[in-house]
Design a protein around this motif. Structure first.
Motif, PDB file in Angstrom:
ATOM      1  N   ALA A 407     -49.268 -20.336 -21.541  1.00 27.20           N
ATOM      2  CA  ALA A 407     -50.338 -19.748 -20.750  1.00 27.20           C
ATOM      3  C   ALA A 407     -49.970 -18.341 -20.289  1.00 27.20           C
ATOM      4  O   ALA A 407     -50.816 -17.434 -20.283  1.00 27.20           O
ATOM      5  CB  ALA A 407     -50.643 -20.640 -19.546  1.00 27.20           C
ATOM      6  N   LEU A 408     -48.706 -18.128 -19.909  1.00 27.04           N
ATOM      7  CA  LEU A 408     -48.269 -16.791 -19.524  1.00 27.04           C
ATOM      8  C   LEU A 408     -48.353 -15.826 -20.700  1.00 27.04           C
ATOM      9  O   LEU A 408     -48.784 -14.677 -20.558  1.00 27.04           O
ATOM     10  CB  LEU A 408     -46.833 -16.839 -18.990  1.00 27.04           C
ATOM     11  CG  LEU A 408     -46.612 -17.517 -17.637  1.00 27.04           C
ATOM     12  CD1 LEU A 408     -45.117 -17.589 -17.314  1.00 27.04           C
ATOM     13  CD2 LEU A 408     -47.353 -16.784 -16.527  1.00 27.04           C
ATOM     14  N   ALA A 409     -47.928 -16.287 -21.871  1.00 24.57           N
ATOM     15  CA  ALA A 409     -47.986 -15.439 -23.067  1.00 24.57           C
ATOM     16  C   ALA A 409     -49.429 -15.072 -23.389  1.00 24.57           C
ATOM     17  O   ALA A 409     -49.727 -13.921 -23.742  1.00 24.57           O
ATOM     18  CB  ALA A 409     -47.341 -16.161 -24.251  1.00 24.57           C
ATOM     19  N   ASP A 410     -50.342 -16.029 -23.254  1.00 23.47           N
ATOM     20  CA  ASP A 410     -51.755 -15.767 -23.542  1.00 23.47           C
ATOM     21  C   ASP A 410     -52.339 -14.726 -22.591  1.00 23.47           C
ATOM     22  O   ASP A 410     -53.227 -13.956 -22.967  1.00 23.47           O
ATOM     23  CB  ASP A 410     -52.561 -17.065 -23.457  1.00 23.47           C
ATOM     24  CG  ASP A 410     -52.247 -18.023 -24.598  1.00 23.47           C
ATOM     25  OD1 ASP A 410     -51.690 -17.565 -25.616  1.00 23.47           O
ATOM     26  OD2 ASP A 410     -52.555 -19.219 -24.467  1.00 23.47           O
ATOM     27  N   LEU A 411     -51.848 -14.707 -21.367  1.00 16.81           N
ATOM     28  CA  LEU A 411     -52.330 -13.722 -20.400  1.00 16.81           C
ATOM     29  C   LEU A 411     -51.851 -12.311 -20.735  1.00 16.81           C
ATOM     30  O   LEU A 411     -52.467 -11.333 -20.320  1.00 16.81           O
ATOM     31  CB  LEU A 411     -51.859 -14.096 -18.994  1.00 16.81           C
ATOM     32  CG  LEU A 411     -52.558 -15.283 -18.327  1.00 16.81           C
ATOM     33  CD1 LEU A 411     -51.850 -15.652 -17.024  1.00 16.81           C
ATOM     34  CD2 LEU A 411     -54.020 -14.960 -18.052  1.00 16.81           C
ATOM     35  N   GLY A 412     -50.741 -12.208 -21.457  1.00 19.86           N
ATOM     36  CA  GLY A 412     -50.203 -10.898 -21.802  1.00 19.86           C
ATOM     37  C   GLY A 412     -48.834 -10.624 -21.220  1.00 19.86           C
ATOM     38  O   GLY A 412     -48.353  -9.487 -21.272  1.00 19.86           O
TER      39      GLY A 412
END
Length: 437
Positions: A407-412
């Motif tokens: 989820a953190l990676a998806d946020l950027g």
């Protein structure tokens, strides 16, 4: 099939090895159907034309070099199938160009790719190698540090190791071990070496040391050991690892920025270009009072942050000259790579300073949205300090941990500074390796 993010050097690589007629470029076709090679509004028409040209060339059995990003799996596998149908060999050329060079080239464009878009491309490119190997291409040819001759990095002095390939998880995240407690017993150096070696073997990209003069209450008791970080990083620099090394974070109130710049430059040289600097305004009055250090109001400390970053950049720059801050910039040895500055803190002004002057801003996981909004439209990365609240660090099963990091990676988010709250020794570091894959 060329594969690589914007600015990787795909077109330059192809132009030096194939006739112009053999290269089918999406950028060139944007120039045909739009206002120029970087007119993203013309992408749909350019790709429609590209597909027809590729199909026509393959139908005639002609050598065809597809010059696009190559990061779209559906398009890539469709071209692979088309090559198979035409009984032609299908080869991928993966350009593994340093992200900082891709970003620098992008900034020089008349119409740069938006920062968020190129960040996504770089994240995807960092993990695409295994995917390509599984797709069934006849060969996957990897080109390291692709670029024009004039852009090649200067040769390093003898005796320095080269920087390792950037380590990222399958989700595209970099993990850096953040060490803030030191239960080292009777063998401090051996304990530190064991932690660093275990981090390297587990797949961490780097190791960061907390910079405090007294152990903070959130971590331990005041009489527990907490070593001076730059001295300790010198010890770790002598180990045979590929870890990036730095602090998270050094308060600007502890040392003059010039002294910090000198320490970081020396560390960078000793590690062959693996140093970084975490910087902050400082927050704990007790340690300043105990060591006789001034602890000015927050506004003045943030003024010091701005000045410190500018001073360090001056001292790390090539040549010796005077600036509006320094009468001369005599600081040798110079760093052997651009040392990243990670600014810690989530206050409004801190994030504004980071977006303008730093390479990354570091916040807690619950503050990611605020940080992303602050750096929108810039090349500044968002990193997080991950300290799960309460109990043992990894009480959750690995799938749930991976979901959280995904989820953190998806946020950027670019990098996770992982603090193991119950760190005792190297085995605890090895135990988190599953989430780094």
């Amino acid at each position: 099939m060329l594969v690589g993010p914007s600015g990787a050097g795909k077109s330059t690589w192809a132009a030096s090895r194939f006739r112009a007629e053999e290269v089918v470029s999406s950028d060139a076709l944007r120039g045909v159907v739009g206002s120029g090679p970087h007119d993203l509004d013309a992408s749909a028409d350019a790709f429609d034309l590209l597909e027809r040209i590729v199909a026509a060339r393959l139908g005639r059995g002609l050598t065809t070099v597809v010059d696009t990003l190559g990061l779209d799996e559906a398009r890539r596998t469709a071209w692979l199938a088309a090559a198979r149908a035409a009984s032609l060999p299908a080869v991928v050329v993966l350009l593994d160009t340093p992200p900082e060079l891709c970003r620098a080239r992008n900034r020089e464009r008349e119409r740069p790719v938006p920062a968020q878009v190129i960040t996504g491309q770089l994240r995807k490119a960092a993990t695409i190698g295994t995917v390509l190997d599984l797709e069934g291409w006849d060969a996957v040819h990897r080109v390291e540090h692709a670029g024009r001759e004039s852009e090649r990095a200067p040769e390093r002095p003898l005796g320095l190791t080269t920087r390792p390939t950037e380590r990222r998880s399958s989700q595209g995240l970099r993990f850096v071990l953040q060490v803030g407690r030191f239960p080292w017993g009777e063998e401090p150096a051996a304990w530190l070496a064991g932690i660093a070696t275990a981090a390297d073997q587990a797949g961490f990209a780097g190791l960061a040391l907390m910079d405090h003069l007294i152990q903070i209450p959130q971590v331990g008791r005041a009489w527990e050991p907490i070593p001076e970080p730059w001295v300790t990083l010198g010890l770790l620099a002598g180990l045979d690892t590929g870890l990036e090394l730095g602090t998270l974070v050094t308060p600007v109130t502890f040392r003059s920025p010039g002294v910090t710049a000198k320490a970081a430059a020396t560390l960078d040289v000793l590690t062959g270009g693996r140093a970084f600097v975490g910087l902050g305004a400082g927050w704990w009055g007790r340690e300043h009072a105990a060591y006789g250090l001034p602890f000015p109001p927050a506004r003045e400390r943030l003024d010091l942050v701005e000045s410190a970053i500018a001073t360090m950049r001056d001292l790390w720059a090539p040549g010796t000259k005077g600036t509006d801050r320094l009468p001369e910039t005599t600081c040798y040895p110079r760093p052997v790579h651009p040392i990243p500055i990670v600014l810690g803190g989530s206050g409004e002004r801190t994030l504004r300073i980071g977006a303008r002057l730093a390479d990354a801003v570091n916040v807690r996981t619950e503050q990611v949205d605020r940080a992303l909004a602050a750096v929108a439209g810039t090349d500044v990365k968002v990193t997080v300090l991950d300290v799960p609240p309460g109990g043992r660090q990894f009480a959750d099963p690995p799938p749930r941990q991976l979901d959280r990091y995904g989820a953190l990676a998806d946020l950027g988010v670019d990098t996770v500074f992982l603090a193991i709250s119950d760190l005792r020794g190297p085995d605890d570091v090895a135990g988190v390796a599953a989430i780094l894959t």
